[in-house]
Design a protein around this motif. Structure first.
Motif, PDB file in Angstrom:
ATOM      1  N   ALA A 197      46.729 143.551 105.456  1.00  0.00           N
ATOM      2  CA  ALA A 197      46.085 142.718 106.471  1.00  0.00           C
ATOM      3  C   ALA A 197      44.708 143.290 106.843  1.00  0.00           C
ATOM      4  CB  ALA A 197      46.960 142.641 107.715  1.00  0.00           C
ATOM      5  N   VAL A 198      43.753 142.406 107.127  1.00  0.00           N
ATOM      6  CA  VAL A 198      42.377 142.840 107.400  1.00  0.00           C
ATOM      7  C   VAL A 198      41.959 142.444 108.804  1.00  0.00           C
ATOM      8  CG1 VAL A 198      40.065 142.908 106.459  1.00  0.00           C
ATOM      9  CG2 VAL A 198      41.935 142.103 105.047  1.00  0.00           C
ATOM     10  N   SER A 222      44.642 143.269 116.996  1.00  0.00           N
ATOM     11  CA  SER A 222      45.489 144.090 116.123  1.00  0.00           C
ATOM     12  C   SER A 222      44.850 145.458 115.860  1.00  0.00           C
ATOM     13  CB  SER A 222      45.768 143.368 114.807  1.00  0.00           C
ATOM     14  OG  SER A 222      44.638 143.409 113.981  1.00  0.00           O
ATOM     15  N   LEU A 274      62.280 147.278 107.394  1.00  0.00           N
ATOM     16  CA  LEU A 274      62.150 145.984 106.712  1.00  0.00           C
ATOM     17  C   LEU A 274      61.878 146.172 105.223  1.00  0.00           C
ATOM     18  CD1 LEU A 274      61.904 142.851 107.192  1.00  0.00           C
ATOM     19  CD2 LEU A 274      59.433 143.217 107.244  1.00  0.00           C
ATOM     20  N   VAL A 322      52.752 152.907 115.516  1.00  0.00           N
ATOM     21  CA  VAL A 322      53.709 152.269 116.416  1.00  0.00           C
ATOM     22  C   VAL A 322      54.569 151.271 115.632  1.00  0.00           C
ATOM     23  CG1 VAL A 322      53.913 150.804 118.468  1.00  0.00           C
ATOM     24  CG2 VAL A 322      52.194 152.596 118.392  1.00  0.00           C
ATOM     25  N   THR A 323      54.057 150.813 114.508  1.00  0.00           N
ATOM     26  CA  THR A 323      54.775 149.785 113.758  1.00  0.00           C
ATOM     27  C   THR A 323      55.569 150.343 112.580  1.00  0.00           C
ATOM     28  OG1 THR A 323      52.797 149.394 112.438  1.00  0.00           O
ATOM     29  CG2 THR A 323      53.092 147.997 114.363  1.00  0.00           C
ATOM     30  N   VAL A 333      46.495 148.109 117.890  1.00  0.00           N
ATOM     31  CA  VAL A 333      47.877 148.511 117.600  1.00  0.00           C
ATOM     32  C   VAL A 333      47.850 149.565 116.499  1.00  0.00           C
ATOM     33  CG1 VAL A 333      50.164 147.753 116.921  1.00  0.00           C
ATOM     34  CG2 VAL A 333      48.657 146.180 118.148  1.00  0.00           C
ATOM     35  N   PRO A 383      52.256 145.931 103.021  1.00  0.00           N
ATOM     36  CA  PRO A 383      52.146 146.118 104.476  1.00  0.00           C
ATOM     37  C   PRO A 383      50.784 146.626 104.943  1.00  0.00           C
ATOM     38  CG  PRO A 383      54.193 147.028 103.657  1.00  0.00           C
ATOM     39  CD  PRO A 383      53.355 146.735 102.465  1.00  0.00           C
ATOM     40  N   LEU A 393      49.323 139.901 109.221  1.00  0.00           N
ATOM     41  CA  LEU A 393      49.195 140.518 110.548  1.00  0.00           C
ATOM     42  C   LEU A 393      50.446 140.284 111.372  1.00  0.00           C
ATOM     43  CD1 LEU A 393      45.539 139.758 111.719  1.00  0.00           C
ATOM     44  CD2 LEU A 393      46.565 141.990 111.333  1.00  0.00           C
ATOM     45  N   LEU A 427      53.510 139.633 110.283  1.00  0.00           N
ATOM     46  CA  LEU A 427      54.700 140.281 109.719  1.00  0.00           C
ATOM     47  C   LEU A 427      54.661 141.801 109.863  1.00  0.00           C
ATOM     48  CD1 LEU A 427      57.298 139.523 108.261  1.00  0.00           C
ATOM     49  CD2 LEU A 427      56.069 139.692 106.083  1.00  0.00           C
ATOM     50  N   PHE A 428      53.474 142.399 109.665  1.00  0.00           N
ATOM     51  CA  PHE A 428      53.416 143.863 109.620  1.00  0.00           C
ATOM     52  C   PHE A 428      52.701 144.501 110.799  1.00  0.00           C
ATOM     53  CE2 PHE A 428      53.844 142.614 105.105  1.00  0.00           C
ATOM     54  CZ  PHE A 428      55.090 143.193 104.890  1.00  0.00           C
ATOM     55  N   THR A 429      52.199 143.707 111.759  1.00  0.00           N
ATOM     56  CA  THR A 429      51.608 144.305 112.957  1.00  0.00           C
ATOM     57  C   THR A 429      52.298 143.801 114.223  1.00  0.00           C
ATOM     58  OG1 THR A 429      49.461 144.540 111.884  1.00  0.00           O
ATOM     59  CG2 THR A 429      49.487 144.661 114.271  1.00  0.00           C
ATOM     60  N   TYR A 430      52.322 142.485 114.426  1.00  0.00           N
ATOM     61  CA  TYR A 430      52.860 141.969 115.689  1.00  0.00           C
ATOM     62  C   TYR A 430      54.391 141.938 115.711  1.00  0.00           C
ATOM     63  CZ  TYR A 430      48.147 141.051 117.194  1.00  0.00           C
ATOM     64  OH  TYR A 430      46.846 141.222 117.577  1.00  0.00           O
ATOM     65  N   ARG A 431      55.037 141.551 114.587  1.00  0.00           N
ATOM     66  CA  ARG A 431      56.499 141.571 114.554  1.00  0.00           C
ATOM     67  C   ARG A 431      57.026 142.985 114.831  1.00  0.00           C
ATOM     68  NH1 ARG A 431      60.090 143.636 111.645  1.00  0.00           N
ATOM     69  NH2 ARG A 431      58.486 144.392 110.237  1.00  0.00           N
ATOM     70  N   PRO A 432      56.569 144.005 114.075  1.00  0.00           N
ATOM     71  CA  PRO A 432      57.105 145.351 114.334  1.00  0.00           C
ATOM     72  C   PRO A 432      56.756 145.897 115.715  1.00  0.00           C
ATOM     73  CG  PRO A 432      55.351 145.428 112.698  1.00  0.00           C
ATOM     74  CD  PRO A 432      55.666 143.993 112.917  1.00  0.00           C
ATOM     75  N   LEU A 433      55.632 145.451 116.286  1.00  0.00           N
ATOM     76  CA  LEU A 433      55.273 145.922 117.629  1.00  0.00           C
ATOM     77  C   LEU A 433      56.354 145.495 118.628  1.00  0.00           C
ATOM     78  CD1 LEU A 433      53.111 147.227 119.458  1.00  0.00           C
ATOM     79  CD2 LEU A 433      52.112 144.968 119.714  1.00  0.00           C
ATOM     80  N   ASP A 452      59.444 144.388 117.687  1.00  0.00           N
ATOM     81  CA  ASP A 452      60.716 144.917 117.204  1.00  0.00           C
ATOM     82  C   ASP A 452      60.890 146.386 117.610  1.00  0.00           C
ATOM     83  OD1 ASP A 452      63.139 144.536 115.833  1.00  0.00           O
ATOM     84  OD2 ASP A 452      62.335 145.564 114.066  1.00  0.00           O
ATOM     85  N   SER A 507      59.823 149.940 112.394  1.00  0.00           N
ATOM     86  CA  SER A 507      60.325 148.612 112.056  1.00  0.00           C
ATOM     87  C   SER A 507      59.896 148.206 110.635  1.00  0.00           C
ATOM     88  CB  SER A 507      59.799 147.606 113.076  1.00  0.00           C
ATOM     89  OG  SER A 507      60.267 146.331 112.779  1.00  0.00           O
ATOM     90  N   ASN A 508      58.647 148.495 110.293  1.00  0.00           N
ATOM     91  CA  ASN A 508      58.178 148.145 108.944  1.00  0.00           C
ATOM     92  C   ASN A 508      58.947 148.906 107.869  1.00  0.00           C
ATOM     93  OD1 ASN A 508      56.315 146.205 109.565  1.00  0.00           O
ATOM     94  ND2 ASN A 508      54.579 147.618 109.662  1.00  0.00           N
TER      95      ASN A 508
END
Lengths: 314, 312
Positions: free
Chosen positions: A186-187, A152, A167, A159-160, A155, A183, B44, B46-52, B54, A163-164
């Protein structure tokens, strides 16, 4: 990428004092070696060159900071002087009171403190918990899940965001603290940092705790954390600085001074005061920068340790 | 306790354990691990892999982010990006900014680290000063440097005037604006490459230095043959992290130039993502640019890893 050993000092020892691997020299070699001892110190000439380099570095990095701080204390007329003045004449601390009370910069300061402290508490807790699980517990899929945490880091937030944003906006969380905080919570790097440290702890201690049937909380607070303060402090400091300086996400989440942190407030200040009223804008800049500079000046060794821990082979 | 070793204490080598042992599941460990790891994994996911994922889906739509209606348009967004002249200017800006930022901050960072690794009086203070800008918010540095680069009353103009040189109009010329953005970014982030290289230099084998000196190796040769090879791992690590960071700079561009002058004078890919999605209300197109950006980062990183592997 392995972590530097905790038993070493924060920055490795001063060159020349390290006892490790000192070669046996003949008398002639020792004579020659005695003349030049350091990477590029060819005697006094090299030293002089070194000081010239240091002076250049100070000019390059200190002068802009000084110029910014001084501008924040100048009156309007003094700022637009030609040639530039190096001292405020007269001193104009009213830039600060104007920014804080008239432009309500105190609200951004409050928001920054709220966001940074909550995020730091959440992230450090999550990071320690997660690292504990990955280091001391055995369960199926452990390596795959850890890989997901590390991957992660590759990423970029940017890029996110689309979508975030959709949401979080659909939850009605724009212009709320939870919209900014959750949002970002996460660590990944912290988990990596703490796990590397936990794996370096002496196995025997953990084995003893396991054999005694010591519970999780007791093991964490009585056994693991007392051996982990330097790494934990480094992790905390990096988190504080990162979240205080966070820009894109809070920028998208907040339209007013209701929840916006300082860097966003600074942008709003710049938009409102334009490029015509530099004194208050500079005062806002200094107010944004100074808390992190103070934290850094007090705890720089711990902070640098955290940054270098993941990078330098120990 | 009948198990031969304490479960869970093995490092990652546990996967190579004999089948017999790894088959015996420790439910206490599994339960605790779930409670400890799940919250972070959910975030992670919900806010990193899902949006990637999506984001990839969104890139096939025509969509105003504030409306619920999305129109599927296939690869149109990608076709548009690759055929639009602006895209190439933005790609060029991104490439120039990234290459100069990565090479500049690594080369100068290493030079500063070599300098401040020596026994010089006051080096501790200078180390602190060099690193200080790194802890300041990019937005704050950007706002302040607008005035530092002010062609009429700024610091840069003041220094140039001292040497009798006229200051360029940093904000009205695309090239100078990009120069200003890049310089500001490198100035702010040099502290990072500097401390990482300094730590690596201090951890190097000093006996090799001494051996080179005793053999009478020249300083230049010693740097290339003795010191630099020992910093290979660090150089690789920095090339990956600094590239990722400089590729995704937003705050400095937003506060200093908003991507201008002339619309896209200093726009980079990440700035285009923001501009299209949130200013021009074309979230689908923005998502397509974000996907392209992610793929470029992924490919460059894979190449870097490959190069590193073949060298070892």
């Amino acid at each position: 990428m392995t972590m530097t050993d905790d038993t070493k000092p924060v920055l490795p020892p001063v060159p020349g004092t390290s006892p490790e691997g000192a070669p046996e020299l003949t008398a002639a070699q020792r004579r020659r070696a005695g003349s030049r001892h350091q990477a590029f110190e060819g005697g006094t000439g090299g030293k002089l060159l070194g000081y010239v380099g240091m002076a250049a570095a100070v000019l390059l990095f200190f002068v802009p900071l000084y110029f910014i701080a001084m501008t924040s204390l100048k009156t309007h007329g003094d700022i637009y002087s030609d040639p530039i003045s190096w001292f405020p004449n007269p001193f104009a601390p009213e830039n600060y009171s104007y920014v804080l009370s008239e432009l309500r910069f105190d609200r951004y300061l409050r928001n920054s403190i709220i966001i940074t402290s909550i995020l730091t508490v959440i992230e450090v807790s999550l990071g320690v918990m997660c690292a504990y699980g990955f280091s001391f517990l055995r369960f199926p899929g452990r390596n795959l899940l850890f890989l997901l945490v590390i991957a992660s880091l590759m990423v970029p937030n940017q890029v996110t965001v689309i979508s975030n944003y959709a949401l979080v906006a659909s939850w009605g969380w724009r212009n709320t603290f939870q919209g900014i905080i959750v949002p970002l919570a996460a660590v990944a790097f912290g988990t990596f940092l703490m796990r590397n440290h936990f794996l370096s702890l002496p196995k025997e201690v953990m084995e003893a705790a396991e054999l005694d049937g010591t519970g999780f909380f007791r093991t964490l607070f009585r056994v693991v954390l007392p051996m982990s303060w330097p790494t934990l402090i480094a992790f905390t400091l990096i988190t504080v600085v990162n979240e205080w300086n966070q820009y894109l996400w809070p920028f998208l989440m907040s339209d007013t001074d209701k929840v916006a942190p300082l860097p966003i407030g600074l942008t709003q200040l710049q938009d409102n005061e334009g490029l015509t009223n530099w004194g208050p804008v500079m005062a806002g800049t200094v107010l944004t920068a100074v808390p992190m500079l103070i934290v850094f000046l007090i705890l720089q060794k711990q902070m640098i340790k955290g940054l270098t821990a993941g990078a330098v082979k120990g | 306790m009948t198990s031969p070793a304490i479960p869970g204490l093995e490092k990652s080598a546990s996967d190579q354990d004999p089948v017999k042992r790894s088959r015996s599941l420790n439910w206490r460990h599994i339960g605790l691990a779930t409670a400890l790891i799940l919250p972070n994994m959910i975030l992670l996911g919900l806010f990193t892999y899902r949006p990637l994922i999506d984001n990839f889906r969104i890139s096939f739509f025509n969509w105003n982010i504030s409306s619920p209606n999305m129109t599927f348009i296939g690869f149109d967004n990608y076709v548009e990006w690759f055929t639009d002249d602006t895209s190439w200017q933005i790609a060029r800006n991104t490439a120039i900014f990234t290459v100069v930022a990565v090479l500049g901050s690594m080369a100068i960072g290493l030079a500063l680290a070599m300098l401040l690794d020596q026994h010089l009086r006051g080096r501790g203070l200078v180390r602190t000063i060099v690193f200080a800008p790194y802890v300041i918010a990019g937005a704050a540095i950007g706002v302040a440097f607008q005035f530092v680069f002010d062609p009429g009353y700024g610091l840069v103009q003041g220094v140039l005037a001292f040497f009798g040189v006229d200051s360029p109009h940093f904000y009205q010329h695309s090239g100078w604006a990009l120069f200003m953005i890049t310089t500001t970014y490198v100035w702010k982030n040099l502290g990072y490459t500097f401390v990482i290289y300094l730590a690596a230099l201090q951890g190097r084998r000093k006996d090799l230095d001494e051996a080179a000196e005793i053999d009478g190796t020249s300083a230049w040769r010693k740097f290339w043959r003795v010191i630099l090879p020992q910093l290979k791992g660090t150089t690789f690590f920095l090339s990956v992290t600094v590239l990722l960071n400089s590729f995704t700079v937003f705050d400095i561009i937003q506060v200093m130039t908003q991507g201008g002058p002339f619309g896209t004078g200093t726009s980079t890919l990440i700035y285009q993502v923001y501009q299209e999605t949130f200013v021009n209300n074309r979230a689908g197109y923005g998502a397509a640019v974000a996907t392209i950006m992610f793929l470029v980062i992924l490919i460059i990183t894979l190449i870097q890893v490959k190069l590193q592997d073949t060298q070892d």
